[in-house]
Design a protein around this motif. Structure first.
Motif, PDB file in Angstrom:
ATOM      1  N   ILE A 102       0.835  -1.212   0.000  1.00 48.85           N
ATOM      2  CA  ILE A 102       0.000   0.000   0.000  1.00 48.85           C
ATOM      3  C   ILE A 102       0.866   1.257   0.000  1.00 48.85           C
ATOM      4  CG2 ILE A 102      -1.917  -1.163   1.156  1.00 48.85           C
ATOM      5  CD1 ILE A 102      -1.034   0.569   3.698  1.00 48.85           C
ATOM      6  N   LEU A 119      -5.953   2.293   7.289  1.00 47.48           N
ATOM      7  CA  LEU A 119      -6.753   2.086   6.086  1.00 47.48           C
ATOM      8  C   LEU A 119      -8.190   1.870   6.518  1.00 47.48           C
ATOM      9  CD1 LEU A 119      -4.724  -0.397   3.845  1.00 47.48           C
ATOM     10  CD2 LEU A 119      -4.927   2.066   3.627  1.00 47.48           C
ATOM     11  N   THR A 139     -11.818   0.898   4.905  1.00 46.21           N
ATOM     12  CA  THR A 139     -12.510   0.399   3.726  1.00 46.21           C
ATOM     13  C   THR A 139     -13.998   0.380   4.021  1.00 46.21           C
ATOM     14  OG1 THR A 139     -10.611  -1.009   3.227  1.00 46.21           O
ATOM     15  CG2 THR A 139     -12.669  -1.509   2.080  1.00 46.21           C
ATOM     16  N   LYS A 194     -11.951   3.360  -0.348  1.00 46.00           N
ATOM     17  CA  LYS A 194     -10.792   3.125   0.530  1.00 46.00           C
ATOM     18  C   LYS A 194     -10.183   4.471   0.891  1.00 46.00           C
ATOM     19  CE  LYS A 194      -9.636  -1.370  -1.305  1.00 46.00           C
ATOM     20  NZ  LYS A 194      -9.292  -2.389  -0.374  1.00 46.00           N
ATOM     21  N   LYS A 197      -6.963   6.329   3.255  1.00 50.14           N
ATOM     22  CA  LYS A 197      -5.683   6.119   3.928  1.00 50.14           C
ATOM     23  C   LYS A 197      -5.401   7.339   4.793  1.00 50.14           C
ATOM     24  CE  LYS A 197      -1.497   4.460   2.083  1.00 50.14           C
ATOM     25  NZ  LYS A 197      -0.444   4.615   1.060  1.00 50.14           N
TER      26      LYS A 197
END
Length: 87
Positions: A48, A57, A59, A64, A66
């Motif tokens: 990643i 992260l 989801t 998604k 970050k």
């Protein structure tokens, strides 16, 4: 909460400890990935493009997100945005 929260940490990292404590206080479930002591986690971290811990992260469905560093405001904002779209 339909989100999956995954936290990549270094066990001796102060901000990592702070993030885990904050998540626990807020009752936000998360998956902890130790990039120092777990080779599989370290490989996933590299995949990643992880460079700094903590990296979180989030989801939610196809989305998604970050978050780099200890940034509780950003994590709360992402989680609350997804709660609004679930209603």
């Amino acid at each position: 909460m339909n989100e999956v929260v995954k936290v990549f940490i270094n066990p001796t990292c102060g901000p990592c400890i702070n993030l885990k404590e904050w998540l626990d206080e807020k009752d936000i479930p998360y998956i902890q990935r130790d990039v120092v002591n777990n080779q599989e986690a370290a490989t996933e971290f590299k995949e990643i493009d992880g460079q700094f811990t903590p990296t979180t992260l989030i989801t939610s469905g196809d989305e998604k997100y970050k978050v780099i560093g200890f940034n509780p405001q950003k994590i709360e904002r992402i989680l609350s945005l997804n709660e609004e779209t679930d209603n």
